[in-house]
Design an enzyme around this catalytic site. Structure first.
Site, PDB file in Angstrom:
ATOM      1  N   ARG A  35      16.047 -73.287  42.942  1.00 38.06           N
ATOM      2  CA  ARG A  35      17.440 -73.620  42.186  1.00 38.06           C
ATOM      3  C   ARG A  35      17.790 -74.951  42.333  1.00 38.06           C
ATOM      4  O   ARG A  35      17.574 -75.879  43.348  1.00 38.06           O
ATOM      5  CB  ARG A  35      18.570 -72.792  42.973  1.00 38.06           C
ATOM      6  N   GLY A  39      22.563 -73.543  48.502  1.00 40.01           N
ATOM      7  CA  GLY A  39      23.638 -72.604  48.755  1.00 40.01           C
ATOM      8  C   GLY A  39      23.138 -71.059  48.412  1.00 40.01           C
ATOM      9  O   GLY A  39      23.984 -70.177  48.698  1.00 40.01           O
ATOM     10  N   THR A  41      22.237 -67.512  46.568  1.00 40.96           N
ATOM     11  CA  THR A  41      23.249 -66.696  45.838  1.00 40.96           C
ATOM     12  C   THR A  41      24.807 -66.741  46.221  1.00 40.96           C
ATOM     13  O   THR A  41      25.592 -66.720  45.378  1.00 40.96           O
ATOM     14  CB  THR A  41      22.826 -65.149  46.009  1.00 40.96           C
ATOM     15  N   GLY A 180      28.988 -48.311  39.528  1.00 38.91           N
ATOM     16  CA  GLY A 180      28.889 -48.521  41.248  1.00 38.91           C
ATOM     17  C   GLY A 180      30.386 -48.954  41.570  1.00 38.91           C
ATOM     18  O   GLY A 180      30.948 -49.767  41.423  1.00 38.91           O
ATOM     19  N   GLY A 182      30.823 -49.978  44.668  1.00 40.30           N
ATOM     20  CA  GLY A 182      30.711 -50.565  45.865  1.00 40.30           C
ATOM     21  C   GLY A 182      31.519 -52.059  45.990  1.00 40.30           C
ATOM     22  O   GLY A 182      32.426 -52.341  45.089  1.00 40.30           O
ATOM     23  N   ILE A 184      30.652 -55.264  45.063  1.00 38.18           N
ATOM     24  CA  ILE A 184      30.724 -56.142  43.916  1.00 38.18           C
ATOM     25  C   ILE A 184      31.369 -55.545  42.550  1.00 38.18           C
ATOM     26  O   ILE A 184      32.186 -56.153  42.120  1.00 38.18           O
ATOM     27  CB  ILE A 184      29.277 -56.432  43.361  1.00 38.18           C
ATOM     28  N   GLU A 203      30.642 -43.799  39.354  1.00 40.24           N
ATOM     29  CA  GLU A 203      30.123 -43.984  40.766  1.00 40.24           C
ATOM     30  C   GLU A 203      29.140 -42.684  40.959  1.00 40.24           C
ATOM     31  O   GLU A 203      29.798 -41.755  40.679  1.00 40.24           O
ATOM     32  CB  GLU A 203      30.995 -44.201  41.911  1.00 40.24           C
ATOM     33  N   ASP A 312      18.964 -61.179  53.878  1.00 39.00           N
ATOM     34  CA  ASP A 312      18.801 -60.059  52.886  1.00 39.00           C
ATOM     35  C   ASP A 312      17.566 -59.563  53.012  1.00 39.00           C
ATOM     36  O   ASP A 312      17.270 -58.441  52.478  1.00 39.00           O
ATOM     37  CB  ASP A 312      19.724 -60.333  51.596  1.00 39.00           C
ATOM     38  N   HIS A 444      55.806 -63.425  66.437  1.00 43.36           N
ATOM     39  CA  HIS A 444      56.785 -63.010  65.634  1.00 43.36           C
ATOM     40  C   HIS A 444      57.405 -63.863  64.826  1.00 43.36           C
ATOM     41  O   HIS A 444      58.166 -64.712  65.338  1.00 43.36           O
ATOM     42  CB  HIS A 444      57.787 -61.998  66.670  1.00 43.36           C
TER      43      HIS A 444
HETATM   44  P1  NAI Z   1      26.853 -51.644  47.149  1.00 45.76           P
HETATM   45  O1  NAI Z   1      25.716 -51.059  47.953  1.00 45.76           O
HETATM   46  O2  NAI Z   1      28.153 -52.047  47.903  1.00 45.76           O
HETATM   47  O3  NAI Z   1      27.363 -50.470  46.034  1.00 45.76           O
HETATM   48  C1  NAI Z   1      26.735 -49.933  45.067  1.00 45.76           C
HETATM   49  C2  NAI Z   1      27.496 -48.645  44.611  1.00 45.76           C
HETATM   50  O4  NAI Z   1      26.662 -48.197  43.306  1.00 45.76           O
HETATM   51  C3  NAI Z   1      27.212 -47.565  45.586  1.00 45.76           C
HETATM   52  O5  NAI Z   1      28.347 -46.946  45.662  1.00 45.76           O
HETATM   53  C4  NAI Z   1      26.251 -46.820  45.062  1.00 45.76           C
HETATM   54  O6  NAI Z   1      26.385 -45.150  45.443  1.00 45.76           O
HETATM   55  C5  NAI Z   1      26.526 -46.862  43.492  1.00 45.76           C
HETATM   56  N1  NAI Z   1      25.481 -46.433  42.780  1.00 45.76           N
HETATM   57  C6  NAI Z   1      24.118 -46.577  42.949  1.00 45.76           C
HETATM   58  N2  NAI Z   1      23.411 -46.221  42.053  1.00 45.76           N
HETATM   59  C7  NAI Z   1      24.087 -45.656  41.161  1.00 45.76           C
HETATM   60  C8  NAI Z   1      24.050 -45.087  39.752  1.00 45.76           C
HETATM   61  N3  NAI Z   1      22.593 -44.791  39.369  1.00 45.76           N
HETATM   62  N4  NAI Z   1      25.110 -44.727  38.991  1.00 45.76           N
HETATM   63  C9  NAI Z   1      26.042 -44.878  39.679  1.00 45.76           C
HETATM   64  N5  NAI Z   1      26.490 -45.232  40.845  1.00 45.76           N
HETATM   65  C10 NAI Z   1      25.335 -45.648  41.379  1.00 45.76           C
HETATM   66  O7  NAI Z   1      26.191 -52.758  46.151  1.00 45.76           O
HETATM   67  P2  NAI Z   1      26.913 -53.913  45.441  1.00 45.76           P
HETATM   68  O8  NAI Z   1      28.293 -53.729  45.150  1.00 45.76           O
HETATM   69  O9  NAI Z   1      25.861 -53.873  44.359  1.00 45.76           O
HETATM   70  O10 NAI Z   1      26.753 -54.921  46.314  1.00 45.76           O
HETATM   71  C11 NAI Z   1      25.400 -55.530  46.631  1.00 45.76           C
HETATM   72  C12 NAI Z   1      25.458 -56.136  48.140  1.00 45.76           C
HETATM   73  O11 NAI Z   1      26.133 -57.441  48.129  1.00 45.76           O
HETATM   74  C13 NAI Z   1      26.034 -55.341  49.293  1.00 45.76           C
HETATM   75  O12 NAI Z   1      25.258 -54.894  50.339  1.00 45.76           O
HETATM   76  C14 NAI Z   1      27.284 -56.037  49.591  1.00 45.76           C
HETATM   77  O13 NAI Z   1      27.548 -55.695  50.798  1.00 45.76           O
HETATM   78  C15 NAI Z   1      27.036 -57.536  48.968  1.00 45.76           C
HETATM   79  N6  NAI Z   1      28.352 -58.066  48.800  1.00 45.76           N
HETATM   80  C16 NAI Z   1      29.196 -58.386  49.682  1.00 45.76           C
HETATM   81  C17 NAI Z   1      30.195 -58.756  49.401  1.00 45.76           C
HETATM   82  C18 NAI Z   1      31.278 -59.137  50.340  1.00 45.76           C
HETATM   83  O14 NAI Z   1      30.989 -58.958  51.587  1.00 45.76           O
HETATM   84  N7  NAI Z   1      32.554 -59.030  50.373  1.00 45.76           N
HETATM   85  C19 NAI Z   1      30.839 -59.074  47.986  1.00 45.76           C
HETATM   86  C20 NAI Z   1      29.724 -58.737  47.053  1.00 45.76           C
HETATM   87  C21 NAI Z   1      28.362 -58.186  47.484  1.00 45.76           C
END
Ligand code: NAI
Length: 465
Positions: A35, A39, A41, A180, A182, A184, A203, A312, A444
């Site tokens: 890249r 840094g 992703t 999804g 999750g 993101i 979801e 990862d 407090h």
């Molecule tokens: P995620 O694993 O958190 O959530 C993905 C969601 O998509 C799950 O609820 C899953 O059941 C659903 N899903 C899967 N296939 C599907 C389908 N065909 N149709 C509908 N729903 C479906 O993944 P996400 O949100 O994409 O994040 C990816 C990674 O990045 C995670 O490991 C996360 O921990 C990390 N991340 C962490 C952040 C943080 O710490 N604040 C911020 C952004 C990402």
């Protein structure tokens, strides 16, 4: 041929922390990154730009909806171009900061795409087509992950976007479907909802935030629903058709039943991430990925001598701070020291409003393991500072071993709880009992008192409610 103690492939949180630690320990080190900026992703298209947009959109919503109740009159307008620019400025400054740290710690950044060329050899293909081979006593693979794809949902980064596209939209969509529920999907979905989009989350599972404590995830979903996000749970996406005017998403209930179509300006695909190993040429050292694409390790050592993997691309939560801890421990092991990561104390935070934060075991995990535990819980509605700040949504829940009182898990919902979970990480790292936190003086009036009150609740002597 240039020779190094360590050559690291990947310049994200795993790779750059490994490189810096190696430099600090006096090892000769090169970090290969294709890249244009360091840094990975996290800094370029993940944690950092998303937090910039989360914070800015949170301020926008606060100004529009909550200023009046505080007695502040203002007329608010959105300048999305400036919001995106301040995000890009922050990202630019932080990626430059890593370049500075590389120089300071004598890390060489070898620009280009790295490939394992054989035992102790990394070939780097530069943008101009030239190739350099580096000789390495140790190779550390820190190539991270990339968004998972879904058959029938073609990402074009305009109508159908992944997290990278969702961070760069130059107009607020009227409507957005997030696939999804999750981390993101909910973080970026909430950015665009605050800026004016109608957001529907589709979801597969019958819950949000898989892996989080179920009570926490339910409370979180209620908070998001109150803010206007619509959830369609238990739905299997079957396809998406993009046109010049929008996207039609088709899905059907997982449990069976009639299919549904929903149309929106933009679809965000956020169904998880997969490890990045394409083009690495693992075969050159006899390595292969496992069935899910990860590189298996034992204390960061792969099956190939002198080849290590962190972050990862290996098993465990895909989190920048997990990669950073592994980076330090891996390099310390390479340097003959005692590197160690405590996987029981890796916090998770969802940076929405209110935030979600947890560390340790959920109630479901403790039940499954047959551990008997006690619960202390404290709502922010009973915390004076949260109340005067008009920020009283959420709670703190502490799970402690029923016999020893040792803290096993902490789960929180509320504004800024991501900043507060660190206290419990330290407590757990030191093997604290809930009583240790319950008997520690907290200032407090602060929101941090809720942390203590929840711990007091384990023995039933909560006071502020
Ligand atoms: P995620 O694993 O958190 O959530 C993905 C969601 O998509 C799950 O609820 C899953 O059941 C659903 N899903 C899967 N296939 C599907 C389908 N065909 N149709 C509908 N729903 C479906 O993944 P996400 O949100 O994409 O994040 C990816 C990674 O990045 C995670 O490991 C996360 O921990 C990390 N991340 C962490 C952040 C943080 O710490 N604040 C911020 C952004 C990402």
């Amino acid at each position: 041929m240039a020779q190094y103690d360590v050559v690291i492939i990947g310049g994200g949180p795993g790779g750059y922390n490994a490189a810096i630690r190696a430099g600090q320990l006096g090892l000769s080190v090169a970090c290969v990154e294709a890249r244009k900026t360091l840094g990975g992703t996290c800094l370029n298209v993940g944690c950092i730009p998303s937090k910039a947009l989360l914070h800015a959109s949170e301020m926008y919503e606060l100004a529009r909806k909550d200023f009046a109740g505080m007695g502040i009159k203002a007329s608010i307008d959105l300048d999305l171009a400036q919001m995106q620019k301040q995000k890009d400025d922050s990202v630019g400054a932080l990626t430059k900061g890593i370049e500075f740290l590389f120089k300071k710690n004598k890390v060489e950044w070898v620009k280009g795409f790295g490939r394992i060329a054989g035992p102790g050899k990394v070939a780097v293909a530069a943008e101009d087509g030239s190739e350099t081979v580096l000789e390495a006593r140790n190779i550390v693979i820190a190539t991270g992950s990339e968004p998972s794809r879904l058959p029938g949902v073609e990402v074009d980064q305009t109508r159908i976007v992944d997290s990278t596209g969702a961070l760069a939209l130059n107009a607020v969509p009227k409507s957005m479907i997030v696939i999804g529920a999750g981390v993101i999907g909910l973080e970026l979905g909430s950015v665009w909802r605050r800026l004016g989009a109608e957001v529907t989350v589709v979801e597969y599972l019958d819950r949000t935030l898989p892996g989080a404590d179920a009570e926490l995830a339910q409370a979180f979903q209620r908070a998001m629903t109150k803010q206007g996000m619509v959830f369609k749970l238990g739905q299997k996406v079957t396809g998406a058709k993009a046109s010049a005017t929008g996207v039609t998403l088709s899905f059907e209930p997982v449990a069976g039943g009639p299919a549904e179509n929903l149309t929106a300006d933009v679809v965000l695909l956020a169904v998880g991430r997969r490890p990045t190993t394409a083009g690495l040429n693992l075969e050159a050292v006899g390595l292969a990925t496992d069935a899910r694409g990860f590189i298996a390790t034992d204390h960061f050592r792969t099956a190939a001598p002198g080849v290590w993997a962190i972050g990862d691309v290996t098993h465990g939560p895909m989190l920048a701070h997990k990669a950073e801890d592994e980076a330090v421990a891996c390099i310390e092991l390479i340097a003959g020291k005692a590197g160690h990561v405590n996987y029981d104390v890796i916090p998770g935070v969802v940076y929405t409003y209110p935030e979600v934060a947890w560390v340790g075991k959920s109630e479901e995990e403790l039940k499954a393991a047959g551990v008997s535990y006690k619960i202390g819980k404290f709502p922010f509605t009973a915390n004076s500072r949260a109340k005067v700040n008009h920020e009283a949504e959420g709670f703190v829940k502490v799970l402690a071993d029923a016999k020893t009182d040792r803290i096993l898990g902490v789960h929180m919902l509320g504004p800024q709880v991501g900043e507060m979970i660190g206290e419990y990480c330290v407590a757990m790292e030191f093997g604290a009992a809930s009583e240790d936190v319950a008997r520690t003086c907290h200032p407090h009036p602060t929101r941090s008192e809720a942390l203590r009150q929840a711990a007091m609740g384990v023995e039933g002597w909560t006071m502020q409610a």
